[in-house]
Design an enzyme around this catalytic site. Structure first.
Site, PDB file in Angstrom:
ATOM      1  N   HIS A 474       3.414   8.914   3.759  1.00  0.00           N
ATOM      2  CA  HIS A 474       4.174   9.377   2.477  1.00  0.00           C
ATOM      3  C   HIS A 474       3.964   8.089   1.199  1.00  0.00           C
ATOM      4  O   HIS A 474       3.276   8.481   0.340  1.00  0.00           O
ATOM      5  CB  HIS A 474       5.492   9.652   2.691  1.00  0.00           C
ATOM      6  CG  HIS A 474       5.968  10.133   1.089  1.00  0.00           C
ATOM      7  ND1 HIS A 474       6.304  11.396   0.814  1.00  0.00           N
ATOM      8  CD2 HIS A 474       6.313   9.551   0.150  1.00  0.00           C
ATOM      9  CE1 HIS A 474       6.571  11.649  -0.229  1.00  0.00           C
ATOM     10  NE2 HIS A 474       6.813  10.334  -0.777  1.00  0.00           N
ATOM     11  N   GLU A 475       4.384   7.160   1.697  1.00  0.00           N
ATOM     12  CA  GLU A 475       4.048   6.080   0.613  1.00  0.00           C
ATOM     13  C   GLU A 475       2.828   5.348   0.523  1.00  0.00           C
ATOM     14  O   GLU A 475       2.227   5.186  -0.490  1.00  0.00           O
ATOM     15  CB  GLU A 475       5.193   4.738   0.991  1.00  0.00           C
ATOM     16  CG  GLU A 475       6.644   5.310   0.990  1.00  0.00           C
ATOM     17  CD  GLU A 475       7.071   5.889  -0.313  1.00  0.00           C
ATOM     18  OE1 GLU A 475       6.527   5.521  -1.451  1.00  0.00           O
ATOM     19  OE2 GLU A 475       8.110   6.526  -0.329  1.00  0.00           O
ATOM     20  N   HIS A 478       1.223   7.589  -1.871  1.00  0.00           N
ATOM     21  CA  HIS A 478       1.245   7.210  -3.414  1.00  0.00           C
ATOM     22  C   HIS A 478       0.306   6.084  -3.609  1.00  0.00           C
ATOM     23  O   HIS A 478      -0.003   5.724  -4.638  1.00  0.00           O
ATOM     24  CB  HIS A 478       2.904   6.667  -3.625  1.00  0.00           C
ATOM     25  CG  HIS A 478       3.708   7.786  -3.880  1.00  0.00           C
ATOM     26  ND1 HIS A 478       3.704   8.701  -4.554  1.00  0.00           N
ATOM     27  CD2 HIS A 478       4.984   8.098  -3.092  1.00  0.00           C
ATOM     28  CE1 HIS A 478       4.671   9.699  -4.670  1.00  0.00           C
ATOM     29  NE2 HIS A 478       5.369   8.999  -3.677  1.00  0.00           N
ATOM     30  N   HIS A 481      -2.784   6.882  -4.397  1.00  0.00           N
ATOM     31  CA  HIS A 481      -3.079   7.500  -5.664  1.00  0.00           C
ATOM     32  C   HIS A 481      -3.146   6.427  -6.648  1.00  0.00           C
ATOM     33  O   HIS A 481      -3.896   6.554  -8.009  1.00  0.00           O
ATOM     34  CB  HIS A 481      -1.845   8.263  -5.861  1.00  0.00           C
ATOM     35  CG  HIS A 481      -1.889   9.439  -6.963  1.00  0.00           C
ATOM     36  ND1 HIS A 481      -0.607  10.081  -7.476  1.00  0.00           N
ATOM     37  CD2 HIS A 481      -2.646   9.727  -7.955  1.00  0.00           C
ATOM     38  CE1 HIS A 481      -0.938  10.758  -8.532  1.00  0.00           C
ATOM     39  NE2 HIS A 481      -2.302  10.459  -8.750  1.00  0.00           N
TER      40      HIS A 481
END
Length: 687
Positions: A474-475, A478, A481
């Site tokens: 998940h991180e 990010h 991104h």
């Protein structure tokens, strides 16, 4: 204060010579920040004054682009302070943070609500169709104009002045809120003998021993209030009395009387936010916050949350009945309490799917899963991570990587800070030490991922739970991104997108965490190196919908409380504990399930930017569940054409494109809700 008078002795103001652009962490101490901010703030104010008082009419370049280019020194120094305060703080840094937070918030808000700047932006917005702007330039102008309106730039002077006071007060309160949570998270549940370890897998006991040694008690075991420590304890400990104590410590953060009591701080923040919304013409803070979200209005959020709330409760009720049955069979609790749920759910999972974390954990070492991250990034987006062990770092735990394209050109730098420790806030998050942009020359990103995994035995592998693996992916979503951003203007860079879109890249990457081809390549036994058996992978995948009633109820309850408390039009006498109790009772919250967060420690709301926004994870999950279907439809989780669209329209565009348009460009249509309901096992409830 003149910059040259302090520059020679202040590493924050000197050129940073590291090849990756990293700060000279080893040379920075708490005393350097306030002098550096004096210089940085003064420089930025002077730049803003020049833009606001230009004699010539406003143009895109002399106003919108100039605003985006301004404040380069401040943009360099401020992320260093915020990163250290979150990841490696000290009493000295906390004192600096408390003094600076209101000033920094007031400075940013004063620019956004400056009526002279707004007049120039507004003049451009009124004739935008005649300006011959490209799509990204139009988007920047639109975002800056909306920022100014939501900051109150169009208000009368007295209202603007009051808004400024509110912003400063909120910044101080939010800083204190976060520091109070951190202080209470220094508590541990201490285990003092073999009897206290009953039921704990070897990896959990070793992590507890390491945590105790780090806190000066090497002969004991410590269950910290980090999720990666307390959740495994609640899952495996056979000591119901100790599970209850650990649970109450974990869920009670921020709600203990004394100097670290967050209840009055949260109540005051709610009052200030309601006043802020009224000054800007909105009925509630929720109405105000949703203006700049994909959802647009609170009713759209409630529509989504209500679509899952009742089905999730029905599923959770069936799950609870199953847990109580297995508890009776094993001579355990007659009534399932919140500190019992994970324990009996794990026993039911073992029975139903023949899954045991002791069997799984050796295949999910941090080392192997880091390799899986790098492999997925390479196969999807054509980048590779090369570790730089000599690069500056703020703590020995931090690992630094140079990120390169296949042709050898540099994408940016990436820092992993994976372990829980004293002085680091709980949870997991991404932050940017530097955002990608090119409006003032080519600037490459420097991105940091923080997690709070429990350490293993000294010299041994770090075992991750499946929840930890999802957090890691998940991180990193990010992080990608931020890394893959390819925009001109910093205001539109990386994760600077609408709040209910920002979780799409992170949640989407989670799908690859349990992708069979990824597991076959990287989930290898820590001792033998053997790949995870396909039959075991099959059991893991069949269990993905297990316990989803519990998980969905816990999350959605927190999201509903957030929306309701920020929907209050006059929270003047609010008691947050009583409000939360009444709200949950009115929703029919199952007594055996606790919300993910209670208001007194809900840092997303009261120390972050998710107020009236915790729903965004579910909103983005509609997008990520539907989006991953594109790879399923292509027949390949690494399909090059689909991955190319994903990078081009989602990961690289930042806020340069309206998020609904970006998603349609990637998927060819709007998202559908059915994949989300199927993913959570709730589809059958829609009758």
């Amino acid at each position: 204060m003149k910059r040259d008078s302090i520059e020679s002795g202040n590493p924050l103001l000197q050129p940073w010579t590291d090849a990756l652009g990293l700060p000279p962490f080893g040379a920075i101490d708490a005393g350097h920040f306030e002098p550096a901010f004096e210089v940085a703030l003064a420089e930025h104010r002077a730049e803003i004054e020049r833009i606001a008082t230009r004699g010539e009419p406003p143009t895109f370049d002399n106003t919108a682009a100039a605003l985006d280019r301004s404040g380069r020194l401040l943009a360099r120094v401020e992320p260093v302070l915020r990163s250290l305060c979150n990841s490696h703080t000290s009493p000295e840094l906390q004192a600096v943070e408390l003094r600076l937070a209101p000033r920094l918030a007031a400075h940013a808000a004063s620019i956004q609500r400056d009526p002279r700047l707004f007049a120039r932006l507004d003049a451009l917005a009124q004739r935008v169709d005649s300006l011959d702007l490209d799509a990204e330039q139009r988007r920047l102008l639109d975002r800056l104009h909306l920022d100014a309106r939501l900051a109150g730039a169009q208000l009368a002077p007295a209202a603007r002045q009051r808004l400024g006071q509110i912003v400063e007060q909120q910044a101080a309160l939010m800083t204190r809120f976060a520091q109070n949570v951190l202080a209470q998270e220094q508590q541990c549940l201490w285990l003092n003998g073999e009897a206290d370890l009953a039921g704990l897998p070897k990896s959990v006991a070793e992590a507890a021993r390491a945590a105790a040694a780090e806190r000066g008690r090497p002969q004991a075991w410590a269950i910290t209030l980090s999720r990666s420590s307390v959740v495994p304890f609640l899952t495996f400990s056979e000591r119901r009395d100790l599970r209850e104590r650990a649970f109450r410590l974990w869920k009670g953060r921020g709600a203990n009387a004394g100097e670290h009591d967050n209840r009055p701080l949260a109540a005051e923040l709610l009052r200030l936010r309601a006043e802020q919304a009224r000054l800007l013409g909105y009925a509630s803070y929720a109405d105000y916050a949703l203006v700049d979200r994909m959802a647009g209005r609170p009713s759209a959020v409630f529509d989504l949350l209500n679509a899952v709330w009742e089905p999730a409760k029905r599923r959770a009720a069936r799950e609870q009945a199953e847990l109580e049955a297995i508890a009776r069979q094993q001579g355990g609790a007659e009534k399932i309490e919140p500190w019992d749920w994970r324990f009996y759910a794990e026993r039911l999972r073992r029975h139903r799917y023949a899954l045991d974390d002791a069997e799984l954990e050796p295949y999910f070492s941090l080392h192997n899963m880091m390799a899986a991250l790098a492999d997925c990034a390479g196969r999807l987006f054509g980048v590779r991570l090369v570790e730089q062990p000599q690069a500056p770092r703020y703590h020995p735990d931090v690992r630094v990587f140079e990120v390169l394209r296949d042709d050898g050109s540099r994408v940016g730098a990436f820092l992993f800070d994976n372990f829980a420790r004293p002085g680091k806030r709980s949870g997991a998050w991404m932050n940017a030490l530097r955002l990608q942009s090119r409006s003032a020359g080519e600037v490459l990103p420097v991105i940091v991922n923080n997690s709070n995994f429990a350490r293993g035995a000294p010299g041994g592998p770090v075992a991750l739970s499946l929840d930890d693996v999802r957090t890691l992916f998940h991180e990193f979503g990010h992080g990608l991104h931020g890394l893959l951003s390819n925009v001109t203007y910093e205001r539109l860079s990386g994760t600077r997108v609408l709040r209910d879109f920002v979780e799409l890249p992170s949640q989407l990457l989670e799908h690859w965490a349990l992708e069979p081809s990824v597991l076959a390549r990287h989930a290898r036994h820590a001792a033998t190196g053997e790949p995870i058996p396909p039959e075991l992978v099959g059991r893991v995948l069949r269990a993905r919908e297990f316990n989803q009633g519990f998980e969905t109820v816990g999350y959605t309850a927190s999201a509903l409380v957030d929306m309701m408390v920020h929907g209050c039009t006059d929270p003047a006498e609010i008691d947050i504990a009583e409000f939360e109790r009444r709200t949950l009772a009115g929703l029919g919250m199952p007594e055996a399930i606790a919300p993910y967060h209670h208001l007194a420690h809900f840092q997303h709301l009261f120390a972050g930017s998710y107020a009236a926004g915790y729903y965004v994870y579910l909103w983005a999950e509609v997008l990520d569940a539907d989006g991953f279907q594109a790879f399923a439809e292509a027949g390949d989780p690494f399909d090059p054409a689909t991955a190319g669209r994903l990078q081009r329209f989602i990961y690289s565009r930042g806020g340069a494109v309206d998020p609904a348009e970006a998603y349609r460009a990637f998927r060819g249509r709007d998202a559908k809700v059915a994949p989300l309901l199927a993913k959570r096992g709730l589809l059958e409830q829609q009758a």
